[in-house]
Scaffold this motif. Sequence first.
Motif, PDB file in Angstrom:
ATOM      1  N   PHE A   1      24.649  12.500 -33.713  1.00 49.74           N
ATOM      2  CA  PHE A   1      24.799  13.971 -33.418  1.00 49.74           C
ATOM      3  C   PHE A   1      23.495  14.001 -32.346  1.00 49.74           C
ATOM      4  O   PHE A   1      22.347  13.563 -32.755  1.00 49.74           O
ATOM      5  CB  PHE A   1      24.258  14.556 -34.658  1.00 49.74           C
ATOM      6  CG  PHE A   1      25.000  15.847 -34.735  1.00 49.74           C
ATOM      7  CD1 PHE A   1      26.004  16.122 -35.898  1.00 49.74           C
ATOM      8  CD2 PHE A   1      24.782  16.989 -33.818  1.00 49.74           C
ATOM      9  CE1 PHE A   1      26.599  17.325 -35.858  1.00 49.74           C
ATOM     10  CE2 PHE A   1      25.498  18.018 -34.043  1.00 49.74           C
ATOM     11  CZ  PHE A   1      26.374  18.305 -34.884  1.00 49.74           C
ATOM     12  N   ASP A   2      23.657  14.779 -31.379  1.00 53.53           N
ATOM     13  CA  ASP A   2      22.709  14.995 -30.301  1.00 53.53           C
ATOM     14  C   ASP A   2      23.020  14.596 -29.081  1.00 53.53           C
ATOM     15  O   ASP A   2      22.814  15.368 -28.036  1.00 53.53           O
ATOM     16  CB  ASP A   2      21.224  14.644 -30.446  1.00 53.53           C
ATOM     17  CG  ASP A   2      20.819  15.192 -31.654  1.00 53.53           C
ATOM     18  OD1 ASP A   2      21.209  16.303 -32.250  1.00 53.53           O
ATOM     19  OD2 ASP A   2      19.783  14.685 -32.342  1.00 53.53           O
ATOM     20  N   GLY A   3      23.793  13.226 -28.947  1.00 58.06           N
ATOM     21  CA  GLY A   3      24.007  13.017 -27.635  1.00 58.06           C
ATOM     22  C   GLY A   3      22.736  12.752 -26.679  1.00 58.06           C
ATOM     23  O   GLY A   3      22.770  13.047 -25.345  1.00 58.06           O
ATOM     24  N   THR A   4      21.742  12.081 -27.113  1.00 54.15           N
ATOM     25  CA  THR A   4      20.654  11.807 -26.520  1.00 54.15           C
ATOM     26  C   THR A   4      20.921  10.445 -25.573  1.00 54.15           C
ATOM     27  O   THR A   4      21.972   9.850 -25.835  1.00 54.15           O
ATOM     28  CB  THR A   4      19.458  11.326 -27.417  1.00 54.15           C
ATOM     29  OG1 THR A   4      19.859  10.257 -28.046  1.00 54.15           O
ATOM     30  CG2 THR A   4      19.128  12.513 -28.358  1.00 54.15           C
ATOM     31  N   ALA A   5      20.103  10.364 -24.478  1.00 59.13           N
ATOM     32  CA  ALA A   5      20.276   9.172 -23.762  1.00 59.13           C
ATOM     33  C   ALA A   5      20.415   7.981 -24.626  1.00 59.13           C
ATOM     34  O   ALA A   5      21.126   6.965 -23.964  1.00 59.13           O
ATOM     35  CB  ALA A   5      19.204   9.168 -22.699  1.00 59.13           C
ATOM     36  N   GLU A   6      19.610   7.929 -25.459  1.00 60.05           N
ATOM     37  CA  GLU A   6      19.689   6.615 -26.357  1.00 60.05           C
ATOM     38  C   GLU A   6      21.071   6.165 -26.890  1.00 60.05           C
ATOM     39  O   GLU A   6      21.197   5.126 -26.998  1.00 60.05           O
ATOM     40  CB  GLU A   6      18.646   6.713 -27.364  1.00 60.05           C
ATOM     41  CG  GLU A   6      17.472   6.050 -26.946  1.00 60.05           C
ATOM     42  CD  GLU A   6      16.446   7.031 -26.738  1.00 60.05           C
ATOM     43  OE1 GLU A   6      16.789   8.034 -26.275  1.00 60.05           O
ATOM     44  OE2 GLU A   6      15.209   6.713 -26.929  1.00 60.05           O
ATOM     45  N   SER A   7      21.847   7.235 -27.066  1.00 60.61           N
ATOM     46  CA  SER A   7      22.859   7.014 -27.770  1.00 60.61           C
ATOM     47  C   SER A   7      24.081   6.109 -26.770  1.00 60.61           C
ATOM     48  O   SER A   7      25.074   5.571 -27.273  1.00 60.61           O
ATOM     49  CB  SER A   7      23.743   8.419 -28.306  1.00 60.61           C
ATOM     50  OG  SER A   7      24.089   9.412 -27.095  1.00 60.61           O
TER      51      SER A   7
END
Lengths: 349, 349
Positions: B289-295
């Motif tokens: 959940f969030d869709g950060t760059a890390e994902s």
Amino acid sequence: MPTLADVGKAAGVSRGTVSNVFNRPELVRPELRQRVEAAARALGFGGPDPKGRLLRHGKFNSIGFMPPGAYAIADVMRSPYGRELVLGVSLACDEAGVTLSLVNGTDNTRIASIREALVDGFILGHSADIGLITSAQRRRLPFVILESDAGPDINSIKIDGRSGAVAAVRHLTGLGHRHFAILSVRRTSGPPIVHMPGQAKRPLLAGFSLDDERLDGFRQGLTEANLSIDDVPIIETTPGDPSAGAMVFDCVPEATAILTMSDWQAITILDEAVRRGIDVPGHVSVIGFDGTAESARTTPPMTTVAQDVIGKGRLAARMILDNAAPRQIVLPVELVVRASTAAPRAKIR
Amino acid sequence: MPTLADVGKAAGVSRGTVSNVFNRPELVRPELRQRVEAAARALGFGGPDPKGRLLRHGKFNSIGFMPPGAYAIADVMRSPYGRELVLGVSLACDEAGVTLSLVNGTDNTRIASIREALVDGFILGHSADIGLITSAQRRRLPFVILESDAGPDINSIKIDGRSGAVAAVRHLTGLGHRHFAILSVRRTSGPPIVHMPGQAKRPLLAGFSLDDERLDGFRQGLTEANLSIDDVPIIETTPGDPSAGAMVFDCVPEATAILTMSDWQAITILDEAVRRGIDVPGHVSVIGFDGTAESARTTPPMTTVAQDVIGKGRLAARMILDNAAPRQIVLPVELVVRASTAAPRAKIR
DNA sequence: ACAAATTCTTGGAGCGCTCCAAAAAATGGG
DNA sequence: CCCATTTTTTGGAGCGCTCCAAGAATTTGT
């Protein structure tokens, strides 16, 4: 905006009493205190304005972090290194109950920013811009400068970048590598710069001894293996440039090992390798610098020259908070060998 | 520390003239200006003290970011979501030439921090702690509250967490999943809490509508597939708890799909899967959940409910900078399908 | 050379508060 | 009930600066 005096007038007491109600309520008779509180509420007075207190006390309770060179705070947040550094600083700030101000400033406003920042001390990112230093000195506030050669009367913290660079090269030459590429950092904005062997190299950039020192470490390591850094292509990209990986693969396809200046750059290369289907470390070895948490989670996990970035940030903040005699600290580095480096591919490709 | 008046005395001019020399040099005769500058240098006066200017102008040129609930700034820096949020905020600050203050505060000092912070406005992390809100209102400074249900006269920005949660479940049920585990967030400090089916569920936590809303979205999605959230184990861990992955695998081995509240949590699970040699998505699907760059860079790349975190931070800062009429903004989310989700493993394990 | 116009410089006011010494009020003992 | 103590309250001073209206000095025009 009502002031202490306004509330005092409304409650029929003096300014000083209102101040006491808010700051040392035990000093004022309960009955009166309530009257004052009621008046404050009625006027919508939300407590003494910090401006006044600040002026009186002269302390901001805040330390400022200023990113290096041409970078904005946003760039710091983008970089794994920058994030850990800020994390370390914020850790010390949290403990000390102090606010961390991320002071930005473009090249031309940076000096003004230092002059104006509402802080009790500064941490200056890795660029010994002489203007910044004198500006900081003028404010007579404690400050620490990171990763720069600074004088003995200035607080500074740096890692032993040279040793780290030497260790990186030794590791690779030990594995049998003879064909290198170096991904260095361009400290001005603009497209990548490619220095192929035979061409003149970039002149040493004043203020970024950090790069020069690592480059010199690479040189030394290569020399130890009877190689010359003059035969190694050097590519310079701005720190966050996503095209860095492509540049390296396009310009130096024969390299079996790539030395970088940061985990961030190495990640870029790894990403590009995935995109091109290039096997790391089968086809090419990649080595990072910094040992950030990200470096452990790349695919494959990255070999990198690790430093304690968080500890460094924390230490920097502590130096300012303690405000002791200036010290110059050199922190150790350690080569962390993971899976992005291996023996070179067979000559026949 | 010398003051304007001291310099004035030394140079034989008035306070006001010295001020002009530093702030509007064009107003003062060159000859006189030089005399003043010389006197300033001699006294080691480094320009007008920002404290005085501040008091006069009443502007700090700074906005404060306060982390939610029980978190310190350091926690924000640790979390992928937090980092991108701060990045977004700092982007807007950079553009506006404003300083970003990371205001910390433990539960008990937080209200005081708001009262004292040297800022022109606040961004409050995702917890509508009523005390914080009233404290912020008292200061009469513009503020924005993130991911909380706030009244119509308060600036707020939140994502459509419910829809995101529904989309996540639909995606998984669409793939054929019937056995779920939910990794939720414990908002108080302490060890993980495990709610197995049949047990009473955690009461709704006032102020963290964020979690409740997503949980409700999961419920809705499951209901659509004729499943009941009451049959789904829910594990609550503090956001950065590295044991979250182990808890899930230990407590809910039969789950074929794991729903989480953040990329950070999902990363923890992925890490634990690697450690245990569990195949994702072959053996179990994981959704962030969030869709950060890390994902995008996990192994395998993560399916996640993406929001524009950077944009949200930027928007929050802009709302404060613009100081317009209060708005309540709900931002869209989008399910980004990557490689951490697939059809469930065959029944026979 | 003198008045008018222009350019410079000045210092009071005020930003909002906290500190502190002193005044005022309350309390206590005989 | 008075005086010595103790507790409360007061308001001046001062933190360092910028603004600004007014005064001083200089330049310009005739």
